[in-house]
Design a protein around this motif. Structure first.
Motif, mmCIF file in Angstrom:
data_model
loop_
_atom_site.group_PDB
_atom_site.id
_atom_site.type_symbol
_atom_site.label_atom_id
_atom_site.label_comp_id
_atom_site.label_asym_id
_atom_site.label_seq_id
_atom_site.Cartn_x
_atom_site.Cartn_y
_atom_site.Cartn_z
ATOM 1 N N ALA A 19 1.074 -1.367 0.058
ATOM 2 C CA ALA A 19 0.404 -0.299 0.074
ATOM 3 C C ALA A 19 0.940 1.057 0.058
ATOM 4 N N VAL A 20 2.017 1.351 0.602
ATOM 5 C CA VAL A 20 2.746 2.339 0.639
ATOM 6 C C VAL A 20 3.178 2.541 -0.080
ATOM 7 N N GLN A 21 3.652 1.841 -1.990
ATOM 8 C CA GLN A 21 4.356 2.145 -2.582
ATOM 9 C C GLN A 21 3.615 2.564 -3.736
ATOM 10 N N ALA A 22 2.491 1.704 -3.158
ATOM 11 C CA ALA A 22 1.812 1.930 -4.551
ATOM 12 C C ALA A 22 0.899 3.659 -4.068
ATOM 13 N N ARG A 23 0.816 4.391 -3.288
ATOM 14 C CA ARG A 23 1.022 5.143 -2.507
ATOM 15 C C ARG A 23 1.989 6.112 -3.294
ATOM 16 N N ALA A 27 1.526 9.071 -6.418
ATOM 17 C CA ALA A 27 1.801 11.109 -5.923
ATOM 18 C C ALA A 27 2.910 11.150 -6.834
ATOM 19 N N SER A 28 3.837 9.756 -7.361
ATOM 20 C CA SER A 28 5.012 10.616 -8.647
ATOM 21 C C SER A 28 4.077 10.577 -10.413
ATOM 22 N N LEU A 29 3.231 9.871 -10.445
ATOM 23 C CA LEU A 29 2.734 9.853 -11.343
ATOM 24 C C LEU A 29 1.652 11.327 -11.810
ATOM 25 N N ARG A 30 0.652 11.549 -10.033
ATOM 26 C CA ARG A 30 -0.067 12.460 -10.183
ATOM 27 C C ARG A 30 1.142 14.008 -10.082
ATOM 28 N N ALA A 31 2.208 13.717 -9.994
ATOM 29 C CA ALA A 31 3.143 15.055 -10.185
ATOM 30 C C ALA A 31 3.710 14.665 -11.673
#
Length: 101
Positions: A19-23, A27-31
């Motif tokens: 779950a942490v890696q997915a977040r 976040a990287s995709l959103r940026a």
């Protein structure tokens, strides 16, 4: 683009993310998407300004589409799609940036 996973694209099997890696990936995709939005906004403004100034006329191009084909290697449809996106963003439609990518 497809709204579904592209099953015909060969990819290496990878273990599921935590779950942490997915977040972190999200976040990287959103940026990255935010970067694209900003870049498209700049591009749209420049396209709108160039078209309004008839930038194709001084160098001797007969039209906007001829200018875009020669200078940027894009099709007539893409040249006018950029103008559509520029107009939509100027009118406040923030979803239009997706049409460029």
């Amino acid at each position: 683009m497809h709204d579904q996973d592209q099953g015909d694209v060969a990819e290496l099997a990878r273990p599921l993310l935590t779950a942490v890696q997915a977040r972190e990936v999200t976040a990287s995709l959103r940026a990255a998407m935010d970067d694209v939005r900003r870049t498209v906004a700049v591009l749209a403004a420049r396209v709108r300004d160039a078209h309004a100034a008839h930038v194709w006329t001084p160098p001797g191009y007969p039209s906007w589409e001829a200018y875009c084909a020669a200078e940027f290697g894009i099709s007539r449809a893409h040249a006018y799609r950029l103008l559509d996106v520029a107009r939509a963003l100027a009118a406040g439609d923030q979803r239009s940036w997706v049409e460029v990518i």
